[in-house]
Write a protein that holds these residues in place. Structure first.
Motif, PDB file in Angstrom:
ATOM      1  N   GLU A 133      -4.243   2.411  -1.402  1.00  0.00           N
ATOM      2  CA  GLU A 133      -4.969   1.595  -0.468  1.00  0.00           C
ATOM      3  C   GLU A 133      -4.303   0.423  -0.303  1.00  0.00           C
ATOM      4  OE1 GLU A 133      -8.026   3.075   0.437  1.00  0.00           O
ATOM      5  OE2 GLU A 133      -7.168   4.712  -0.004  1.00  0.00           O
ATOM      6  N   SER A 134      -3.625  -0.167  -1.100  1.00  0.00           N
ATOM      7  CA  SER A 134      -3.022  -1.553  -1.198  1.00  0.00           C
ATOM      8  C   SER A 134      -2.095  -1.852  -0.053  1.00  0.00           C
ATOM      9  CB  SER A 134      -2.328  -1.855  -2.351  1.00  0.00           C
ATOM     10  OG  SER A 134      -1.639  -3.070  -2.241  1.00  0.00           O
ATOM     11  N   ARG A 135      -1.621  -2.790   0.547  1.00  0.00           N
ATOM     12  CA  ARG A 135      -0.887  -3.402   1.677  1.00  0.00           C
ATOM     13  C   ARG A 135       0.420  -3.570   0.949  1.00  0.00           C
ATOM     14  NH1 ARG A 135       0.161  -1.498   5.647  1.00  0.00           N
ATOM     15  NH2 ARG A 135       1.060  -2.903   6.438  1.00  0.00           N
ATOM     16  N   ARG A 136       0.371  -3.637  -0.661  1.00  0.00           N
ATOM     17  CA  ARG A 136       1.606  -3.815  -1.083  1.00  0.00           C
ATOM     18  C   ARG A 136       2.590  -2.604  -1.032  1.00  0.00           C
ATOM     19  NH1 ARG A 136      -0.007  -5.398  -6.950  1.00  0.00           N
ATOM     20  NH2 ARG A 136       2.222  -4.996  -7.173  1.00  0.00           N
ATOM     21  N   LEU A 137       4.058  -2.945  -1.090  1.00  0.00           N
ATOM     22  CA  LEU A 137       4.981  -1.841  -0.979  1.00  0.00           C
ATOM     23  C   LEU A 137       5.756  -1.946  -2.206  1.00  0.00           C
ATOM     24  CD1 LEU A 137       6.257  -3.036   2.774  1.00  0.00           C
ATOM     25  CD2 LEU A 137       4.574  -1.318   1.983  1.00  0.00           C
ATOM     26  N   ILE A 138       5.575  -2.639  -3.178  1.00  0.00           N
ATOM     27  CA  ILE A 138       6.125  -2.704  -4.515  1.00  0.00           C
ATOM     28  C   ILE A 138       5.371  -2.766  -5.573  1.00  0.00           C
ATOM     29  CG2 ILE A 138       7.120  -5.171  -4.195  1.00  0.00           C
ATOM     30  CD1 ILE A 138       9.676  -4.240  -5.860  1.00  0.00           C
ATOM     31  N   PHE A 139       5.280  -2.036  -6.523  1.00  0.00           N
ATOM     32  CA  PHE A 139       4.589  -2.015  -7.738  1.00  0.00           C
ATOM     33  C   PHE A 139       5.254  -1.926  -9.073  1.00  0.00           C
ATOM     34  CE2 PHE A 139       2.050  -0.150  -4.317  1.00  0.00           C
ATOM     35  CZ  PHE A 139       0.937  -0.901  -4.290  1.00  0.00           C
ATOM     36  N   PRO A 140       5.527  -3.086  -9.498  1.00  0.00           N
ATOM     37  CA  PRO A 140       6.184  -3.091 -10.883  1.00  0.00           C
ATOM     38  C   PRO A 140       5.052  -2.479 -11.882  1.00  0.00           C
ATOM     39  CG  PRO A 140       6.279  -5.246  -9.874  1.00  0.00           C
ATOM     40  CD  PRO A 140       5.303  -4.409  -9.045  1.00  0.00           C
ATOM     41  N   CYS A 141       5.483  -1.666 -12.809  1.00  0.00           N
ATOM     42  CA  CYS A 141       4.589  -1.150 -13.935  1.00  0.00           C
ATOM     43  C   CYS A 141       5.447  -1.205 -15.136  1.00  0.00           C
ATOM     44  CB  CYS A 141       4.084   0.359 -13.461  1.00  0.00           C
ATOM     45  SG  CYS A 141       3.389   0.591 -11.850  1.00  0.00           S
ATOM     46  N   PRO A 142       5.580  -2.559 -15.781  1.00  0.00           N
ATOM     47  CA  PRO A 142       6.381  -2.661 -17.015  1.00  0.00           C
ATOM     48  C   PRO A 142       5.905  -1.939 -18.337  1.00  0.00           C
ATOM     49  CG  PRO A 142       5.330  -4.873 -16.101  1.00  0.00           C
ATOM     50  CD  PRO A 142       5.037  -3.774 -15.254  1.00  0.00           C
ATOM     51  N   GLU A 143       4.368  -1.580 -18.023  1.00  0.00           N
ATOM     52  CA  GLU A 143       3.929  -0.960 -19.185  1.00  0.00           C
ATOM     53  C   GLU A 143       4.512   0.517 -19.351  1.00  0.00           C
ATOM     54  OE1 GLU A 143       2.253  -1.686 -16.530  1.00  0.00           O
ATOM     55  OE2 GLU A 143       0.750  -0.667 -15.947  1.00  0.00           O
ATOM     56  N   ILE A 144       5.097   1.085 -18.190  1.00  0.00           N
ATOM     57  CA  ILE A 144       5.921   2.283 -18.373  1.00  0.00           C
ATOM     58  C   ILE A 144       7.446   2.173 -17.770  1.00  0.00           C
ATOM     59  CG2 ILE A 144       3.984   3.876 -17.804  1.00  0.00           C
ATOM     60  CD1 ILE A 144       4.517   3.986 -14.844  1.00  0.00           C
ATOM     61  N   ASP A 145       7.911   0.992 -17.745  1.00  0.00           N
ATOM     62  CA  ASP A 145       9.217   0.836 -17.471  1.00  0.00           C
ATOM     63  C   ASP A 145       9.612   1.336 -16.091  1.00  0.00           C
ATOM     64  OD1 ASP A 145      10.047  -0.753 -19.583  1.00  0.00           O
ATOM     65  OD2 ASP A 145      10.816   0.772 -20.746  1.00  0.00           O
ATOM     66  N   THR A 146       8.650   1.120 -14.981  1.00  0.00           N
ATOM     67  CA  THR A 146       8.922   1.769 -13.875  1.00  0.00           C
ATOM     68  C   THR A 146       8.466   0.929 -12.453  1.00  0.00           C
ATOM     69  OG1 THR A 146       8.523   4.003 -14.781  1.00  0.00           O
ATOM     70  CG2 THR A 146       8.572   3.933 -12.480  1.00  0.00           C
ATOM     71  N   THR A 147       9.217   0.820 -11.539  1.00  0.00           N
ATOM     72  CA  THR A 147       8.623   0.092 -10.524  1.00  0.00           C
ATOM     73  C   THR A 147       8.852   1.168  -9.200  1.00  0.00           C
ATOM     74  OG1 THR A 147       9.843  -1.863 -11.039  1.00  0.00           O
ATOM     75  CG2 THR A 147       9.475  -1.601  -8.682  1.00  0.00           C
ATOM     76  N   PHE A 148       7.415   1.171  -8.511  1.00  0.00           N
ATOM     77  CA  PHE A 148       7.273   2.235  -7.763  1.00  0.00           C
ATOM     78  C   PHE A 148       7.602   1.432  -5.960  1.00  0.00           C
ATOM     79  CE2 PHE A 148       4.775   4.102 -11.067  1.00  0.00           C
ATOM     80  CZ  PHE A 148       5.339   5.430 -11.081  1.00  0.00           C
ATOM     81  N   LEU A 149       8.147   1.983  -5.135  1.00  0.00           N
ATOM     82  CA  LEU A 149       8.299   1.522  -4.116  1.00  0.00           C
ATOM     83  C   LEU A 149       7.591   2.424  -2.882  1.00  0.00           C
ATOM     84  CD1 LEU A 149      12.251   1.162  -3.840  1.00  0.00           C
ATOM     85  CD2 LEU A 149      10.483  -0.658  -4.845  1.00  0.00           C
ATOM     86  N   ILE A 150       6.901   1.981  -1.929  1.00  0.00           N
ATOM     87  CA  ILE A 150       6.112   2.639  -1.146  1.00  0.00           C
ATOM     88  C   ILE A 150       6.868   2.712   0.294  1.00  0.00           C
ATOM     89  CG2 ILE A 150       4.053   3.326   0.172  1.00  0.00           C
ATOM     90  CD1 ILE A 150       3.859   3.453  -2.808  1.00  0.00           C
ATOM     91  N   VAL A 151       7.819   3.766   0.722  1.00  0.00           N
ATOM     92  CA  VAL A 151       8.337   3.591   1.865  1.00  0.00           C
ATOM     93  C   VAL A 151       8.356   4.639   2.910  1.00  0.00           C
ATOM     94  CG1 VAL A 151      10.269   2.550   0.511  1.00  0.00           C
ATOM     95  CG2 VAL A 151      10.298   5.020   1.132  1.00  0.00           C
ATOM     96  N   ARG A 152       8.783   4.580   4.162  1.00  0.00           N
ATOM     97  CA  ARG A 152       8.408   5.530   5.281  1.00  0.00           C
ATOM     98  C   ARG A 152       9.138   7.024   4.683  1.00  0.00           C
ATOM     99  NH1 ARG A 152       9.069   4.504  11.660  1.00  0.00           N
ATOM    100  NH2 ARG A 152       9.353   6.624  11.586  1.00  0.00           N
ATOM    101  N   PRO A 153       8.316   8.158   4.857  1.00  0.00           N
ATOM    102  CA  PRO A 153       9.074   9.194   4.381  1.00  0.00           C
ATOM    103  C   PRO A 153      10.573   9.542   4.800  1.00  0.00           C
ATOM    104  CG  PRO A 153       6.973   9.747   5.042  1.00  0.00           C
ATOM    105  CD  PRO A 153       7.127   8.159   5.731  1.00  0.00           C
ATOM    106  N   SER A 154      11.066   8.982   6.063  1.00  0.00           N
ATOM    107  CA  SER A 154      12.328   9.499   6.380  1.00  0.00           C
ATOM    108  C   SER A 154      13.207   8.529   5.666  1.00  0.00           C
ATOM    109  CB  SER A 154      12.329   9.702   8.010  1.00  0.00           C
ATOM    110  OG  SER A 154      11.865   8.335   8.356  1.00  0.00           O
TER     111      SER A 154
END
Ligand SMILES: Nc1ncnc2c1ncn2[C@@H]1O[C@H](COP(=O)(O)OP(=O)(O)OP(=O)(O)O)[C@@H](O)[C@H]1O
Ligand SMILES: O=P(O)(O)OC[C@H]1O[C@H](OP(=O)(O)OP(=O)(O)O)[C@H](O)[C@@H]1O
Length: 236
Positions: A36-57
């Motif tokens: 739902e968020s407009r953010r495109l990058i989600f650092p999740c330090p608690e699981i040592d992972t950063t998620f990026l939301i990008v166009r499928p292609s």
């Protein structure tokens, strides 16, 4: 970024909810990670992972060039882009097929003497398919609403994704031939697999276990009728 920290590119759009659900069931979740968020990058330090939301292609590009260590993308995109990435897991969701379609009554028209015009978002898949059959084609690249092309005379055929067949039917089109089946895949950057071997293998192990406990769902998140979930879905 911390050594061993993973960056994972997720396709926005149809695959995002199923992908986030899979990560939650695999025990990878982070505060604020939401489609739902407009953010495109989600650092999740608690699981040592950063998620990026990008166009499928764009997912294979991020993964191939190391902007992300791994990603989730449809097989259709991988077949089109032929990216040099490792593809360890078929995640089962986002099931659809890449098909040739034509207006009802025109699917078997013999046009082999002249080029047929084919509208598609998948020019490479289309070219390979018709080349293999020795059928000369003129490819018209579109970015969406492909089913319109034969209706307005822009093309003789289309190559596009079909799930329920509803969009074809709504435009009086029929599926002439299935080129390939597609589901969401987990892909990994080849260098990351060596350099971040342990966290990536652990992630693959967990995603595989989470995938095995759930029957595939369709791209719209609908489960095929009459099929049951094998085990209870853990909420995180
Ligand atoms: N009708 C569908 N049923 C099931 N899966 C689908 C369907 N349409 C698309 N998909 C899958 O979901 C992926 C993403 O599709 P989506 O429509 O969200 O993005 P897109 O508009 O194709 O992406 P882009 O903006 O990069 O062109 C596709 O690559 C395919 O793997
Ligand atoms: O067989 P169906 O269940 O009808 O699904 C197939 C439709 O889904 C996709 O379209 P999408 O909604 O992504 O729109 P776009 O490609 O035209 O942007 C695909 O390109 C087809 O048009």
């Amino acid at each position: 970024m911390k050594d061993g920290m993973l960056t994972i590119a997720l396709s926005k759009g149809k695959l995002i909810e199923s992908a986030l659900d899979l990560f939650r069931r695999a025990g990878y979740t982070g505060a604020g990670l939401s489609s739902e968020s407009r953010r495109l990058i989600f650092p999740c330090p608690e699981i040592d992972t950063t998620f990026l939301i990008v166009r499928p292609s764009d997912v294979p590009t991020y993964v191939e060039y190391g902007g992300a260590d791994a990603g989730i993308v449809g097989k259709d995109v991988l077949l089109e882009q032929e990216s040099d990435v490792y593809e360890p897991l078929d995640l089962g969701f986002g099931a659809c097929r890449i098909s040739v379609a034509a207006l009802r009554g025109e699917g078997s028209r013999d046009r082999l003497s002249s080029k047929i015009r084919v509208a598609t978002k998948y020019p490479r898949i289309t070219e390979r398919f018709f080349n293999q059959r020795g059928i000369p084609v003129e490819i018209i690249k579109l970015y969406g609403s492909i089913e319109l092309a034969p209706v307005v005379g822009l093309a003789d055929r289309i190559v596009d994704l079909v799930e329920t067949g509803g969009t074809l039917k709504a435009h009086d089109l029929v599926e002439v031939e299935v080129i390939a089946h597609s589901t969401a895949r987990f892909i990994v950057n080849r260098a990351s697999l060596r350099l971040k071997h342990h966290p990536l293998m652990e992630l693959i192990r967990r995603l595989r276990a989470a995938t095995d406990t759930k029957v595939p769902v369709s791209g719209n998140g609908r489960r095929p009728p009459g099929r049951k979930v094998k085990s209870r879905q853990a909420r995180v």
